[in-house]
Write a protein that holds these residues in place. Structure first.
Motif, mmCIF file in Angstrom:
data_model
loop_
_atom_site.group_PDB
_atom_site.id
_atom_site.type_symbol
_atom_site.label_atom_id
_atom_site.label_comp_id
_atom_site.label_asym_id
_atom_site.label_seq_id
_atom_site.Cartn_x
_atom_site.Cartn_y
_atom_site.Cartn_z
ATOM 1 N N LEU A 124 4.083 -7.158 8.841
ATOM 2 C CA LEU A 124 3.599 -5.849 9.032
ATOM 3 C C LEU A 124 2.875 -5.484 7.636
ATOM 4 O O LEU A 124 1.798 -4.975 7.550
ATOM 5 C CB LEU A 124 4.390 -5.074 9.632
ATOM 6 C CG LEU A 124 4.008 -3.567 9.590
ATOM 7 C CD1 LEU A 124 2.721 -3.392 10.564
ATOM 8 C CD2 LEU A 124 5.192 -2.573 10.160
ATOM 9 N N TRP A 125 3.909 -5.892 6.600
ATOM 10 C CA TRP A 125 3.151 -4.997 5.132
ATOM 11 C C TRP A 125 2.149 -6.032 4.769
ATOM 12 O O TRP A 125 1.072 -5.564 4.339
ATOM 13 C CB TRP A 125 4.625 -5.200 4.349
ATOM 14 C CG TRP A 125 4.373 -4.976 2.766
ATOM 15 C CD1 TRP A 125 3.680 -3.727 2.389
ATOM 16 C CD2 TRP A 125 4.472 -5.947 1.728
ATOM 17 N NE1 TRP A 125 3.634 -3.821 0.878
ATOM 18 C CE2 TRP A 125 3.957 -4.945 0.610
ATOM 19 C CE3 TRP A 125 4.823 -7.182 1.542
ATOM 20 C CZ2 TRP A 125 3.965 -5.588 -0.624
ATOM 21 C CZ3 TRP A 125 4.815 -7.789 0.288
ATOM 22 C CH2 TRP A 125 4.596 -6.922 -0.684
ATOM 23 N N LEU A 126 2.199 -7.380 5.105
ATOM 24 C CA LEU A 126 1.140 -8.164 4.554
ATOM 25 C C LEU A 126 -0.206 -7.865 5.489
ATOM 26 O O LEU A 126 -1.253 -7.760 4.809
ATOM 27 C CB LEU A 126 1.395 -9.457 4.882
ATOM 28 C CG LEU A 126 0.179 -10.754 4.874
ATOM 29 C CD1 LEU A 126 -0.301 -10.854 3.506
ATOM 30 C CD2 LEU A 126 0.781 -12.176 5.611
ATOM 31 N N CYS A 127 0.133 -7.670 6.794
ATOM 32 C CA CYS A 127 -1.296 -7.229 7.602
ATOM 33 C C CYS A 127 -1.956 -6.026 7.116
ATOM 34 O O CYS A 127 -3.119 -5.909 7.318
ATOM 35 C CB CYS A 127 -1.023 -7.437 8.946
ATOM 36 S SG CYS A 127 -0.653 -9.220 9.560
ATOM 37 N N SER A 128 -1.105 -5.017 6.702
ATOM 38 C CA SER A 128 -1.723 -3.819 6.425
ATOM 39 C C SER A 128 -2.616 -3.758 5.222
ATOM 40 O O SER A 128 -3.370 -2.782 5.140
ATOM 41 C CB SER A 128 -0.261 -2.826 6.167
ATOM 42 O OG SER A 128 0.266 -3.189 4.892
ATOM 43 N N ALA A 129 -2.443 -4.877 4.328
ATOM 44 C CA ALA A 129 -3.462 -5.133 3.422
ATOM 45 C C ALA A 129 -4.938 -5.740 3.904
ATOM 46 O O ALA A 129 -5.680 -5.684 3.263
ATOM 47 C CB ALA A 129 -3.055 -5.972 2.249
ATOM 48 N N ALA A 130 -4.742 -6.271 5.116
ATOM 49 C CA ALA A 130 -5.928 -7.048 5.502
ATOM 50 C C ALA A 130 -6.740 -6.382 6.827
ATOM 51 O O ALA A 130 -7.787 -6.551 7.344
ATOM 52 C CB ALA A 130 -5.635 -8.070 5.801
ATOM 53 N N LEU A 131 -5.734 -5.523 7.262
ATOM 54 C CA LEU A 131 -6.261 -4.940 8.788
ATOM 55 C C LEU A 131 -5.932 -3.414 8.759
ATOM 56 O O LEU A 131 -5.097 -2.964 8.257
ATOM 57 C CB LEU A 131 -5.338 -5.620 9.941
ATOM 58 C CG LEU A 131 -5.626 -7.276 10.194
ATOM 59 C CD1 LEU A 131 -4.766 -7.740 11.197
ATOM 60 C CD2 LEU A 131 -7.098 -7.250 10.779
ATOM 61 N N PRO A 132 -6.552 -2.684 9.499
ATOM 62 C CA PRO A 132 -6.174 -1.435 9.973
ATOM 63 C C PRO A 132 -4.652 -1.332 10.532
ATOM 64 O O PRO A 132 -4.338 -2.375 10.963
ATOM 65 C CB PRO A 132 -7.073 -1.013 11.269
ATOM 66 C CG PRO A 132 -8.295 -1.678 11.040
ATOM 67 C CD PRO A 132 -7.727 -3.187 10.619
ATOM 68 N N LEU A 133 -4.134 -0.192 10.138
ATOM 69 C CA LEU A 133 -2.595 -0.262 10.210
ATOM 70 C C LEU A 133 -2.169 -0.400 11.960
ATOM 71 O O LEU A 133 -1.176 -1.222 12.178
ATOM 72 C CB LEU A 133 -2.114 1.256 10.019
ATOM 73 C CG LEU A 133 -0.478 1.186 9.926
ATOM 74 C CD1 LEU A 133 -0.017 0.338 8.975
ATOM 75 C CD2 LEU A 133 -0.058 2.615 9.441
ATOM 76 N N ALA A 134 -3.193 0.019 12.997
ATOM 77 C CA ALA A 134 -2.685 -0.391 14.500
ATOM 78 C C ALA A 134 -2.778 -1.641 14.707
ATOM 79 O O ALA A 134 -1.912 -2.363 15.294
ATOM 80 C CB ALA A 134 -3.690 0.589 15.202
ATOM 81 N N ALA A 135 -3.959 -2.474 14.062
ATOM 82 C CA ALA A 135 -3.960 -4.004 14.315
ATOM 83 C C ALA A 135 -2.819 -4.736 13.439
ATOM 84 O O ALA A 135 -2.365 -5.853 13.932
ATOM 85 C CB ALA A 135 -5.454 -4.316 13.623
#
Length: 552
Positions: free
Chosen positions: A103-114
């Motif tokens: 989740l933390w990693l993806c929050s740097a590359a995607l909108p928070l919901a995604a």
């Protein structure tokens, strides 16, 4: 990055999903490789000489180099007194932590919901069960945690500008630790470069950015070089240190045919990432076809590979997160894919743990696109939320049910045959288990079914013959030994067992000859000496035959 007030609620929800999908595995015992590497291994039962693990292979006298994995097992054995639940609890904790880090990693590359959707899908994905519910999957879990952590450090650091030297030192240290848990962590520098050229926002050209990163990336290459040097000093078997899948070896499969085999198996990877309703412990022929040159059966796999690479390139500017996810999937899948170097299997679900991070990022990267195009559609949000809830529920339910399959060998191998009745390895493993627990009739039936499905595995012939011999069934074992020697004429396996059966049958001269073959091929002298002594004694005591060493 400023976190919203709900950030910790999102983290807790992902952790809760991961826990729901994996917690019941804590009740499992030891199964499959757990038995050999942990339950029955004196090395894992004591702290004595733990530093020697840095100079020993993962498999005793075999292949692999994972010293920190073994040291971790020593610590868990000491803490829990050998209780399997301690090991399984560590696996669950690693998975829950990694899911939150995704989740933390993806929050740097995607909108928070995604980002939350990607992490939630990762948390409940059933393909992870083999790595979580089987203790030896701990190396996969540790690498996944460390690689995701480093990638997150890099992406969030680059969002604030350049990475400071102290943070690069942390990245380098974590990289070295990850490699010492399992070999595929070596791909980490490539993932950082991938992140830089896809999802990192920087107005400079790619060439300028990579020039700036040259020194720290060279430092990571130095870490990798030191690791490879240490590993090569310990593991001397072949180029990679891993024995190829026995079928590839016994069929003397060329590099081209090995690659074609994996191209043909590519749809299976896609299925496991996107709809893992069917999970299999042993992926083997004839369920998966071994290539004998190009064929029509490889066309779907080839199209999928080209389509994945083409989509990654096409989305480079339009949807960088999609390219990042697909690139992550490809890079982390390569080490165990049999496409670059041979592995000891065709497909193993445990090796999909880290690649699935990329697969889930790619899937979730479609969320912003869908929101833009469907936001004005009446009922879209409710339908999307319902669909997501259904998928997550199915993921938890499938993972929960699958965890119990791994509670012990009996459960695992019986389910293996049900999951894939056309996999010869499934029948072989069940037959081996049944014979080793004195259930001879059923064990022989499954062995013979395995032979009928795929009569080209010399190790299967060897273990079958040895089990029959130990059970006192030498008359049945001897033809299997003959088959082994015909299929694998240069092997030293089986000769001393065959000689023992020949002694039982009173064929003393042949037993002596087999013992001498064993010696010539590097077998242990004490075992051969026992056979030679018994053969001489048997020959000398046979009525009507001159003593050994005299002329008739």
């Amino acid at each position: 990055m400023n976190r919203p007030a709900s950030w910790w609620l999102l983290c807790l929800s992902v952790a809760g999903l991961a826990l729901a999908a994996s917690a019941n595995s804590i009740a499992n015992g030891y199964a499959y490789d757990d038995v050999t590497l942990i339950a029955n291994s004196s090395r894992a039962h004591s702290w004595s000489g733990w530093w020697r693990d840095f100079g020993q292979t993962y498999w005793p006298g075999g292949d692999g180099y994972r010293p920190l994995t073994i040291i971790g097992w020593r610590a868990q054995w000491a803490f829990g007194g050998g209780a399997a639940g301690v090991f399984h609890a560590v696996n669950v904790a690693l998975h829950v932590t990694t899911s939150v880090l995704v989740l933390w990693l993806c929050s740097a590359a995607l909108p928070l919901a995604a980002a939350w959707i990607a992490a939630a899908l990762y948390a409940v994905h059933p393909v992870h069960v083999e790595a979580i519910a089987n203790v030896v999957g701990q190396s996969e879990l540790a690498v996944a945690l460390l690689v995701v952590l480093v990638a997150g450090i890099y992406l969030h650091g680059r969002a604030r500008g350049a990475i400071p030297p102290r943070r690069w030192a942390i990245i380098g240290a974590l990289y070295g630790v990850a490699c010492l848990f399992k070999e595929h962590a070596i791909m980490l520098p490539a993932l950082l470069v991938l992140a830089e050229v896809t999802v990192v926002a920087d107005s400079r050209s790619v060439r300028e950015r990579l020039t700036t990163l040259r020194a720290p990336l060279l430092a990571l290459v130095l870490v990798a070089t030191c690791y490879v040097w240490a590993r090569s000093a310990v593991v001397t078997q072949g180029i990679t240190g891993f024995r190829p899948f026995i079928v590839f070896e016994s069929l003397q499969l060329s590099t081209t045919d090995r690659i074609l085999t994996m191209i043909g198996a590519t749809p299976e990877w896609l299925r496991l990432f996107l709809w893992p309703a069917r999970l299999i412990t042993q992926y083997s022929p004839p369920y998966l076809e071994i290539a004998q040159g190009p064929s029509v059966a490889q066309i779907p796999g080839l199209l999928l590979i080209l389509g994945t690479l083409g989509l990654a390139v096409a989305c480079w500017r339009r949807s960088p997160a999609t390219s990042f996810g697909l690139g992550w999937l490809v890079l982390t899948l390569l080490p165990a894919s049999n496409l670059l170097v041979p592995a000891g299997f065709i497909i193993a679900e445990r090796t999909l743990l880290l690649p699935s991070v990329g697969a889930m990022i790619a899937v979730a990267s479609a969320v912003p696109w869908l929101q833009r195009r469907m936001a004005d559609k009446r009922g879209f949000r409710a339908a999307a939320a319902t669909a997501l809830a259904l998928v997550l529920t199915l993921g938890v339910a499938r993972s929960y049910a699958r965890n119990r399959v791994w509670r012990d060998d009996d459960s695992l191998w019986r389910q293996g045959v049900l999951d894939s009745p056309d996999s010869y390895l499934a029948h072989f493993r069940l037959g081996l288990h049944l014979l080793s627990t004195a259930r001879y009739r059923d064990g022989e039936a499954h062995y013979r079914q395995a032979i009928q499905l795929f009569p080209h595995d010399p190790l299967m012939a060897y273990s079958f013959a040895e089990q029959l011999r130990v059970a006192g069934k030498c008359d049945a074992a001897v033809p299997i030994y003959h088959w082994l020697f015909e299929a694998w004429p240069d092997s030293r396996r089986g000769h001393i067992g065959y000689a023992s059966c020949l002694l039982v049958q009173g064929r003393f001269d042949e037993a002596r000859d087999e013992a001498l073959v064993w010696i010539r091929r590097g077998g242990r002298l004490p075992l051969a000496r026992q056979v030679l002594i018994a053969a001489k004694a048997g020959r000398d005591s046979t009525p009507g035959r001159p003593p050994h060493g005299t002329r008739p």
